[in-house]
Design a protein around this motif. Sequence first.
Motif, PDB file in Angstrom:
ATOM      1  N   THR A  80       0.825  -1.212   0.000  1.00  0.00           N
ATOM      2  CA  THR A  80       0.000   0.000   0.000  1.00  0.00           C
ATOM      3  C   THR A  80       0.856   1.259   0.000  1.00  0.00           C
ATOM      4  O   THR A  80       0.382   2.326  -0.358  1.00  0.00           O
ATOM      5  CB  THR A  80      -0.961   0.023   1.201  1.00  0.00           C
ATOM      6  N   MET A  95       1.557  -2.265   5.110  1.00  0.00           N
ATOM      7  CA  MET A  95       0.503  -3.186   4.680  1.00  0.00           C
ATOM      8  C   MET A  95       0.710  -3.578   3.221  1.00  0.00           C
ATOM      9  O   MET A  95       1.129  -2.756   2.396  1.00  0.00           O
ATOM     10  CB  MET A  95      -0.873  -2.527   4.828  1.00  0.00           C
ATOM     11  N   TYR A  96       0.388  -4.820   2.935  1.00  0.00           N
ATOM     12  CA  TYR A  96       0.314  -5.318   1.569  1.00  0.00           C
ATOM     13  C   TYR A  96      -1.143  -5.661   1.310  1.00  0.00           C
ATOM     14  O   TYR A  96      -1.853  -6.092   2.213  1.00  0.00           O
ATOM     15  CB  TYR A  96       1.180  -6.562   1.391  1.00  0.00           C
ATOM     16  N   GLU A  97      -1.564  -5.446   0.076  1.00  0.00           N
ATOM     17  CA  GLU A  97      -2.949  -5.721  -0.300  1.00  0.00           C
ATOM     18  C   GLU A  97      -2.960  -6.832  -1.340  1.00  0.00           C
ATOM     19  O   GLU A  97      -2.180  -6.810  -2.284  1.00  0.00           O
ATOM     20  CB  GLU A  97      -3.584  -4.468  -0.882  1.00  0.00           C
ATOM     21  N   ALA A 141     -10.663  -9.520  -0.988  1.00  0.00           N
ATOM     22  CA  ALA A 141      -9.583  -8.537  -0.882  1.00  0.00           C
ATOM     23  C   ALA A 141      -9.146  -8.513   0.579  1.00  0.00           C
ATOM     24  O   ALA A 141      -9.978  -8.571   1.485  1.00  0.00           O
ATOM     25  CB  ALA A 141     -10.054  -7.161  -1.314  1.00  0.00           C
ATOM     26  N   ARG A 142      -7.837  -8.421   0.804  1.00  0.00           N
ATOM     27  CA  ARG A 142      -7.331  -8.463   2.169  1.00  0.00           C
ATOM     28  C   ARG A 142      -6.109  -7.558   2.309  1.00  0.00           C
ATOM     29  O   ARG A 142      -5.275  -7.486   1.420  1.00  0.00           O
ATOM     30  CB  ARG A 142      -6.950  -9.895   2.512  1.00  0.00           C
ATOM     31  N   GLN A 143      -6.033  -6.891   3.468  1.00  0.00           N
ATOM     32  CA  GLN A 143      -4.840  -6.113   3.843  1.00  0.00           C
ATOM     33  C   GLN A 143      -4.049  -6.972   4.822  1.00  0.00           C
ATOM     34  O   GLN A 143      -4.617  -7.474   5.795  1.00  0.00           O
ATOM     35  CB  GLN A 143      -5.243  -4.801   4.512  1.00  0.00           C
ATOM     36  N   PRO A 145      -0.453  -7.229   7.220  1.00  0.00           N
ATOM     37  CA  PRO A 145       0.618  -6.406   7.785  1.00  0.00           C
ATOM     38  C   PRO A 145       1.995  -7.077   7.780  1.00  0.00           C
ATOM     39  O   PRO A 145       2.119  -8.292   7.831  1.00  0.00           O
ATOM     40  CB  PRO A 145       0.163  -6.201   9.233  1.00  0.00           C
TER      41      PRO A 145
END
Length: 179
Positions: A80, A95-97, A141-143, A145
Amino acid sequence: MLKLNRAMLGKLLVVAVLMFGFGYALIPVYKHMCELLGINVLTQTDGTVTYDKNTQIDQSRKITIEFDGNSQGPWRFRPTKRSVEVHPGELTTVMYEVVNTQNRTVQAQAIPSFAPQLVMQHFKKVECFCFKQQTLQANEARQMPVVFYIDPALPRDVKTMTLSYTFFEIAGTQAVAAK
C-alpha cells in the motif's frame, strides 16, 4: 537414629518455609526499593504513567525501505506504500494488499527477498503474512501487515534497502468452486 532424622526433617521444613517466604516477599521488597531509590519507576506520584525514550532507536540516521510485490497466480498483490523512511530500531508497520480475482478459493504463500543481500540479517520481522499460508476466498480482498524494525547494527553505509515479496499459489491445492 529416629531422633536425628526427625530433627533433620524439622530443619529442612524450616529452611523450605523461609525460602518460600523470601521468594514471596521479594516482589514487594523490590518495588519498594525501586520507589525509594527512584529507579525503574513507571507510575509517578500523581498517578500518570511515564515511559523513558526508547534508547534502542538510532535517531542519528534514517533508512529508506522500498517495497515491492510480485505475484504468480490469480490475484493482484502490491504494497500500500512504495517506501518508508525509518530510524534503525524503530518499530514500523506496512501493509500489503491482495485481491483474489478468481471465482474460486486459493491457497497462497509469500516469499520475501532483500536487496542488498546483507540487509536480510538486519531486517527483523515481528509479524508478517509470509509466516503462514494464506487462504483467499473467491473475489476476496485483504490487507496484510508486516511489522518490523531494522537492527541498529546495520552498517552505516546502507541508506536504502528493498523488501520484495513474491506471492504464489501453492502447488497441489485443490480449487474449490464458489457457491
